[in-house]
Design a protein around this motif. Structure first.
Motif, short mmCIF file in Angstrom:
data_model
loop_
_atom_site.label_atom_id
_atom_site.label_comp_id
_atom_site.label_asym_id
_atom_site.label_seq_id
_atom_site.Cartn_x
_atom_site.Cartn_y
_atom_site.Cartn_z
N LEU A 123 -36.03 4.07 168.30
CA LEU A 123 -37.16 3.08 168.71
C LEU A 123 -37.31 2.25 167.36
O LEU A 123 -37.88 1.03 167.41
N HIS A 124 -37.00 2.77 166.20
CA HIS A 124 -37.50 2.12 164.86
C HIS A 124 -36.27 2.28 163.91
O HIS A 124 -36.47 2.81 162.80
N PRO A 125 -35.15 1.75 164.26
CA PRO A 125 -34.01 2.00 163.55
C PRO A 125 -34.04 1.59 162.15
O PRO A 125 -34.64 0.51 161.67
N GLY A 126 -33.53 2.40 161.01
CA GLY A 126 -33.77 1.88 159.81
C GLY A 126 -34.65 2.56 159.05
O GLY A 126 -34.78 2.49 157.71
N ASP A 149 -29.26 0.01 165.68
CA ASP A 149 -28.20 0.27 164.87
C ASP A 149 -28.41 1.40 163.66
O ASP A 149 -29.37 1.21 162.90
N LEU A 150 -27.67 2.44 163.88
CA LEU A 150 -28.10 3.60 163.19
C LEU A 150 -26.73 3.82 162.10
O LEU A 150 -26.54 5.25 161.75
N THR A 151 -26.21 2.89 161.78
CA THR A 151 -24.98 3.12 161.19
C THR A 151 -25.15 3.64 159.64
O THR A 151 -24.51 4.10 159.02
N LYS A 152 -26.58 3.49 159.13
CA LYS A 152 -26.94 4.06 157.84
C LYS A 152 -27.63 5.30 157.98
O LYS A 152 -27.92 5.78 156.78
N ALA A 153 -27.70 5.75 159.18
CA ALA A 153 -28.40 7.05 159.34
C ALA A 153 -27.47 8.18 159.53
O ALA A 153 -26.33 8.28 159.86
N ARG A 154 -27.89 9.32 158.99
CA ARG A 154 -27.15 10.77 159.11
C ARG A 154 -28.05 11.66 159.54
O ARG A 154 -29.20 11.88 159.29
N ALA A 155 -27.51 12.50 160.49
CA ALA A 155 -28.26 13.55 161.19
C ALA A 155 -27.64 14.94 161.10
O ALA A 155 -26.67 14.92 161.55
N LEU A 156 -28.35 16.23 160.84
CA LEU A 156 -27.76 17.32 161.24
C LEU A 156 -28.66 17.90 162.27
O LEU A 156 -29.96 17.72 162.33
#
Length: 223
Positions: free
Chosen positions: A130-133, A154-161
């Protein structure tokens, strides 16, 4: 308001969410935001946070929805269904809290990891969507997708485990759907399963610690 020199985790009430700030003497500049599970409070993830990153600043935050003798992050309808208005309202409020806390305590958001467990992990993933970036590094323990409608993000800069428990029969089956959802929006997702139920412990700490180390190496090489 508690002064910035306080390092003992005194409960702070100066922002929209109650929280405790733990700043070690030899802090490296890393930061862990800790979001607890249902029915407990902000103190419960501090030992795990110290185990994962002993030299990181810890921001242990308390959910605002009362549950039994503790707290949660948004209202539950059933164990796997949640009130959508509550999710969005608390997600928006927490996004504001992130901005205010990082400014007030001079935290580096680019070096911050959001570590959430169960209901806390679900709040983190909701902030991502809801608040990408805003959240670009997230460790989600025993999570599941909770939003009925997900806007473009756009979550292209995000990484998640994402770490599920192999014996977590209620929530474990939902973890792959969350991994797929985040990947569909561009996030780089590492999905793992540990030999556990819904409880968390040493295997989770080791997995998060190694993932953060590997991520730091990959980022350094890319730059």
């Amino acid at each position: 308001m508690v002064e910035e020199t306080t390092k003992d985790g005194t409960l702070r009430r100066d922002l929209a969410f109650f929280y405790r700030l733990h700043r070690p003497e030899n802090a490296t500049g890393e930061c862990l935001f800790l979001l607890h599970g249902s029915g407990v409070d902000e103190t419960t993830l501090v030992p795990l946070g110290r185990q994962i990153a002993p030299r990181a600043v810890l921001v242990a935050v308390r959910g605002r929805i009362a549950q039994e003798d503790g707290f949660r992050w948004f209202t539950r309808i059933t164990p796997t269904r949640f009130e959508q208005e509550s999710i969005r309202a608390e997600t928006d409020a927490f996004a504001d809290f992130i901005a205010e806390a990082t400014k007030r305590h001079r935290l580096d958001l680019s070096r911050s990891t959001f570590l959430g467990y169960s209901n806390g992990a679900n709040l983190v993933s909701s902030v991502m969507l809801l608040h990408p970036g805003l959240v670009e590094c997230a460790a989600l323990l025993r999570p599941m997708p909770v939003l009925d409608d997900v806007p473009p993000a756009d979550l292209t800069k995000a990484r998640a485990l994402i770490i599920a428990g192999s014996a977590d029969l209620t929530y474990g089956p939902f973890a792959p759907a969350l991994a797929t959802l985040l990947r569909q929006h561009g996030a780089k997702v590492d999905a793992r399963t540990v030999a556990s139920g819904h409880d968390i412990g040493d295997p989770d700490a080791e997995a998060v610690r190694q993932w953060l180390a590997d991520s730091a190496i990959a980022i350094a090489q890319a730059n």
